[in-house]
Design a protein around this motif. Structure first.
Motif, short mmCIF file in Angstrom:
data_model
loop_
_atom_site.label_atom_id
_atom_site.label_comp_id
_atom_site.label_asym_id
_atom_site.label_seq_id
_atom_site.Cartn_x
_atom_site.Cartn_y
_atom_site.Cartn_z
N MET A 1 20.72 -14.51 17.34
CA MET A 1 19.61 -15.47 17.26
C MET A 1 19.49 -16.21 18.58
O MET A 1 20.47 -16.78 19.05
CB MET A 1 19.82 -16.43 16.10
CG MET A 1 19.79 -15.75 14.75
SD MET A 1 18.12 -15.27 14.28
CE MET A 1 17.66 -16.70 13.32
N PRO A 2 18.30 -16.25 19.17
CA PRO A 2 18.16 -16.78 20.54
C PRO A 2 18.36 -18.28 20.66
O PRO A 2 18.90 -18.75 21.66
CB PRO A 2 16.74 -16.37 20.94
CG PRO A 2 16.02 -16.10 19.66
CD PRO A 2 17.04 -15.67 18.68
N ASN A 3 17.91 -19.05 19.67
CA ASN A 3 18.05 -20.50 19.75
C ASN A 3 17.73 -21.11 18.38
O ASN A 3 17.40 -20.39 17.44
CB ASN A 3 17.13 -21.08 20.83
CG ASN A 3 15.70 -20.61 20.66
OD1 ASN A 3 15.08 -20.89 19.63
ND2 ASN A 3 15.19 -19.88 21.63
N ASN A 4 17.80 -22.42 18.29
CA ASN A 4 17.62 -23.07 16.98
C ASN A 4 16.16 -23.21 16.57
O ASN A 4 15.85 -23.83 15.56
CB ASN A 4 18.32 -24.43 16.96
CG ASN A 4 17.79 -25.36 18.03
OD1 ASN A 4 16.78 -25.07 18.67
ND2 ASN A 4 18.47 -26.47 18.25
N ARG A 5 15.26 -22.65 17.32
CA ARG A 5 13.86 -22.61 16.87
C ARG A 5 13.65 -21.49 15.85
O ARG A 5 12.60 -21.41 15.22
CB ARG A 5 12.92 -22.41 18.06
CG ARG A 5 12.92 -23.57 19.05
CD ARG A 5 11.87 -23.40 20.14
NE ARG A 5 12.17 -22.27 21.02
CZ ARG A 5 11.56 -21.10 20.96
NH1 ARG A 5 10.60 -20.90 20.06
NH2 ARG A 5 11.88 -20.13 21.79
N PHE A 6 14.63 -20.65 15.71
CA PHE A 6 14.55 -19.52 14.79
C PHE A 6 15.40 -19.82 13.56
O PHE A 6 16.58 -20.17 13.69
CB PHE A 6 15.04 -18.24 15.46
CG PHE A 6 14.12 -17.70 16.51
CD1 PHE A 6 14.04 -18.29 17.75
CD2 PHE A 6 13.33 -16.60 16.24
CE1 PHE A 6 13.17 -17.80 18.72
CE2 PHE A 6 12.47 -16.09 17.20
CZ PHE A 6 12.39 -16.70 18.44
N LEU A 7 14.79 -19.66 12.39
CA LEU A 7 15.52 -19.88 11.14
C LEU A 7 15.27 -18.72 10.20
O LEU A 7 14.13 -18.43 9.86
CB LEU A 7 15.07 -21.18 10.48
CG LEU A 7 15.68 -21.47 9.11
CD1 LEU A 7 17.19 -21.64 9.22
CD2 LEU A 7 15.05 -22.70 8.47
N ALA A 8 16.33 -18.07 9.79
CA ALA A 8 16.22 -16.94 8.87
C ALA A 8 16.82 -17.34 7.53
O ALA A 8 17.85 -18.00 7.47
CB ALA A 8 16.94 -15.72 9.42
N GLU A 9 16.14 -16.91 6.47
CA GLU A 9 16.63 -17.18 5.12
C GLU A 9 16.48 -15.94 4.26
O GLU A 9 15.61 -15.11 4.50
CB GLU A 9 15.85 -18.34 4.50
CG GLU A 9 16.05 -19.67 5.20
CD GLU A 9 15.31 -20.81 4.55
OE1 GLU A 9 15.85 -21.93 4.50
OE2 GLU A 9 14.17 -20.59 4.08
N ARG A 10 17.32 -15.90 3.26
CA ARG A 10 17.24 -14.79 2.29
C ARG A 10 17.68 -15.34 0.93
O ARG A 10 18.72 -14.98 0.39
CB ARG A 10 18.09 -13.60 2.70
CG ARG A 10 17.77 -12.35 1.89
CD ARG A 10 18.66 -11.18 2.24
NE ARG A 10 18.29 -10.01 1.47
CZ ARG A 10 19.05 -8.93 1.33
NH1 ARG A 10 20.23 -8.88 1.93
NH2 ARG A 10 18.62 -7.91 0.63
N THR A 11 16.87 -16.18 0.40
CA THR A 11 17.16 -16.81 -0.88
C THR A 11 17.14 -15.78 -2.00
O THR A 11 16.20 -14.99 -2.10
CB THR A 11 16.13 -17.91 -1.18
OG1 THR A 11 16.08 -18.81 -0.06
CG2 THR A 11 16.50 -18.67 -2.44
N GLY A 12 18.18 -15.77 -2.81
CA GLY A 12 18.24 -14.83 -3.92
C GLY A 12 18.64 -13.43 -3.52
O GLY A 12 18.74 -12.54 -4.37
N GLY A 13 18.86 -13.23 -2.25
CA GLY A 13 19.34 -11.93 -1.80
C GLY A 13 18.32 -10.82 -1.86
O GLY A 13 18.68 -9.64 -1.82
N THR A 14 17.05 -11.16 -1.95
CA THR A 14 16.02 -10.11 -1.98
C THR A 14 15.28 -10.11 -0.65
O THR A 14 15.81 -9.65 0.35
CB THR A 14 15.05 -10.32 -3.15
OG1 THR A 14 14.52 -11.65 -3.09
CG2 THR A 14 15.78 -10.11 -4.48
#
Lengths: 115, 115
Positions: free
Chosen positions: A60-73
């Motif tokens: 991840m390049p920096n804190n402007r990027f946020l990835a989520e995977r709620t529920g694992g789908t």
């Protein structure tokens, strides 16, 4: 069997705005990966989920990027605020197991243009 | 650290002619090598892989590649191309097969097959 899908296929936003990219993996695939290709250069790894947990986010390049995977789908990748250098194609991939990097199935990508 | 160099960003070739797409890598350890293809509006697909054994690897759609350790190369070849082979091709290397983090891609070669 449906493949990996990504939405939207294209997104054009202005610098400073927020964009959220979505990835739907192949059903049953616990592993989900995000990659990015900037300006026709090499494809670079961003992060790897196992179910809903981040296994590796070292790309991840920096804190402007946020990835989520709620529920694992499905997974989302949010860029906030977007900068010009974030333009590129964002690929998502999924696999049933992580024992082989080549076992990933890739989506068609989302082309992001930041103006 | 690993790196992959694809010297040719664009390769135009006439239908039924042979083609070679070049890939050179650098790595201080044993490597696993891959070629991926991306057709227009589709995700990346694994074309072929070298993990061990015979240095000549055959893949899908009539493509093959040869691992040359002394020249640190893994060039992709096809004796006779078709219009449908028009796509972008990516070479990738991994020093460990077990993690997506270890996949390092080249910058891609656009193959255009002309009638």
């Amino acid at each position: 069997e449906a493949g990996v899908t990504q939405f939207p296929s294209h997104s054009v936003i202005e610098k400073g705005q927020t964009v959220t990219l979505r990835c739907d993996p192949i059903s049953g695939h616990d592993n989900l990966y995000w990659y990015r290709r900037v300006m026709g250069k090499e494809i670079k790894f961003l992060l790897h989920f196992v179910k809903e947990s981040k296994q590796d986010e070292s790309g991840m390049p920096n804190n402007r990027f946020l990835a989520e995977r709620t529920g694992g789908t499905y997974s989302t990748l949010k860029v906030q605020p977007a900068e010009l250098e974030d333009s590129g194609v964002y690929f998502c991939a999924s696999s049933q197991d992580s024992a082989g990097a080549w076992k990933q199935y890739f989506g068609p990508g989302t082309r992001l243009t930041v103006t | 650290a690993q790196s992959v160099t694809q010297l040719d960003s664009q390769v135009p070739v006439f239908e039924e002619a042979p083609v070679e797409l070049r890939c050179n890598y650098s790595s201080s350890v044993s490597v696993y090598l891959f070629w991926y293809v991306q057709y227009p509006n589709q995700g990346l697909q694994l074309l072929l892989k070298y993990l061990s054994g015979s240095t000549l690897v055959k893949g899908i759609n009539g493509f093959e590649a040869e691992f040359n350790k002394s020249q640190t190369s893994f060039h992709l070849r096809k004796p006779s191309v078709h219009i449908s082979d028009t796509a972008e091709y990516f070479c990738a290397v991994s020093d460990r097969p077990g993690s997506a983090r270890q996949l390092t891609f080249g910058s891609g070669t656009q193959l255009t097959v002309l009638p």
